[in-house]
Design a protein around this motif. Structure first.
Motif, PDB file in Angstrom:
ATOM      1  N   THR A   1       1.042  -1.031  -0.230  1.00  0.00           N
ATOM      2  CA  THR A   1      -0.360   0.219   0.193  1.00  0.00           C
ATOM      3  C   THR A   1       0.960   1.176  -0.102  1.00  0.00           C
ATOM      4  N   TRP A   2       1.946   1.258   0.408  1.00  0.00           N
ATOM      5  CA  TRP A   2       3.107   2.009   0.785  1.00  0.00           C
ATOM      6  C   TRP A   2       3.584   2.923  -0.677  1.00  0.00           C
TER       7      TRP A   2
ATOM      8  N   THR B   1       2.599   1.393  -3.349  1.00  0.00           N
ATOM      9  CA  THR B   1       1.204   1.524  -4.240  1.00  0.00           C
ATOM     10  C   THR B   1       1.335   3.831  -4.427  1.00  0.00           C
ATOM     11  N   ARG B   2       0.742   4.023  -3.006  1.00  0.00           N
ATOM     12  CA  ARG B   2       0.729   5.513  -2.734  1.00  0.00           C
ATOM     13  C   ARG B   2       1.786   5.657  -2.736  1.00  0.00           C
ATOM     14  N   ASN B   3       3.144   6.093  -2.256  1.00  0.00           N
ATOM     15  CA  ASN B   3       3.917   6.880  -2.576  1.00  0.00           C
ATOM     16  C   ASN B   3       4.512   6.610  -3.797  1.00  0.00           C
TER      17      ASN B   3
ATOM     18  N   GLY C   1       1.333   6.197  -6.669  1.00  0.00           N
ATOM     19  CA  GLY C   1       0.368   7.753  -6.773  1.00  0.00           C
ATOM     20  C   GLY C   1       1.184   8.805  -7.822  1.00  0.00           C
TER      21      GLY C   1
END
Length: 336
Positions: free
Chosen positions: A217-218, A220-222, A225
């Motif tokens: 998740t990190w 993917t977001r960081n 994203g």
């Protein structure tokens, strides 16, 4: 939340890492989890194996050795009874030889059992058996030294020697019970160790899955994203749309560098477009001014031509008038 979990008290430090550093940090964390899970599993297996080894190397062999001691002890008693009950002297000598052989077997069984003694209590029971056994065997030896068929010896063998034999056997029974209880406790501990290993492994796997989800998740977001947001900004820039923000420019990684480069490009293109617009407006103003001057000139030329045509007509009329006046003057002179 993800940055806080991964970055501790200073989550902003993660934003300053390069993408390579972030990937190495994420995979390093996963590697540490795998190693930790493997070490924990190895520790739990070691605990289970320790309990199993205790059963295999101590309790079970001790129970077997005590059983062998009791068997040879009973065999010795049986052979002593046979020797006591044999009236023939030759047969009695053979029975006594068998009895002594059984005693040797008992001594070998005791030597096998002695190294397996694992506590002071068990050693005390073994010493008690040896003392009671010496008392019993000396008593039986004295009885066997009596003539065959001696009534008092037979009565003592069936009476006092039985009491002495049972007294020694009680020590063996106590040692056997102690080892049986120890084996039961070791088996229960092995079962508890096995259950702890199952729960610990399941908990470790759940933690690994949770941290894996957090890492994915990190990242993917960081990373993904930030790249997606920067791609949208570049698309708007290609359409000459300069009204977008670049929050990624505050980052310290490669995405931040690209965002700052896009910001510089955006500002340069915006200034270039403003300059081109100003130059186009100035050129249009010059064209309009030239057109106005050209119109004024054409109007002036038309008006000047009209004036010149009027002047020419007046000159012709004036010339005609002058000619008439000259003719009149000549007529007047001639008449005079």
């Amino acid at each position: 939340m993800v940055e806080t979990i991964l970055g501790g008290a200073n989550p902003m430090s993660l934003k300053s890492l390069s993408i390579r550093g972030k990937l190495l940090a994420a995979f390093g964390l996963m590697l540490a989890l795998v190693i930790g899970l493997g070490a924990m599993s190895a520790l739990q297996i070691r605990l289970v194996n320790g309990s199993a080894r205790d059963l295999r190397d101590n309790w079970v062999p001790s129970i077997q050795a005590i059983g062998e001691v009791k068997l040879t002890y009973s065999r010795e008693r049986t052979r002593a009874a046979r020797a006591m009950g044999t009236p023939d002297a030759a047969e009695r000598r053979n029975a006594v030889t068998d009895y002594q052989a059984a005693r040797s077997e008992l001594e070998r069984a005791l030597r096998t059992y002695e190294p397996l003694v694992s506590s002071r209590e068990e050693q005390a029971l073994l010493d008690r058996f040896k003392a009671d056994y010496r008392t019993y065997s000396n008593f039986v030896d004295d009885l066997l030294a009596q003539p065959p068929g001696d009534a008092r010896a037979m009565a003592a063998f069936n009476g006092e020697s039985v009491r002495l034999w049972r007294k020694a056997l009680e020590a063996l029974d106590a040692a056997g019970k102690m080892n049986a209880e120890g084996a039961a406790l070791a088996a229960a501990e092995a079962e508890r160790s096995y259950k702890r290993a199952i729960w610990a492994t399941a908990g470790g796997l759940a933690l690994a899955v949770l941290l894996s989800v957090i890492c994915v998740t990190w990242l993917t977001r960081n990373v993904a994203g930030g790249a997606s947001s920067l791609s949208n900004s570049l698309l708007r820039l290609s359409r000459r749309d300069y009204g977008f923000e670049l929050p990624e420019a505050s980052r310290g990684d490669e995405i931040g560098e690209m965002a700052r480069a896009v910001a510089t490009c955006r500002d340069g293109l915006r200034e270039a477009d403003a300059l081109a617009a100003a130059q186009a407006a100035e050129a249009a103003s010059k064209v309009a001014r030239g057109e106005r001057v050209d119109g004024l000139l054409r109007g002036f030329e038309a008006e000047a031509a009209e004036v010149l045509r009027g002047v020419a007509s007046a000159a012709v009329e004036l010339n005609a008038t002058a000619g008439e006046m000259a003719g009149t003057a000549q007529d007047g002179v001639a008449r005079a």
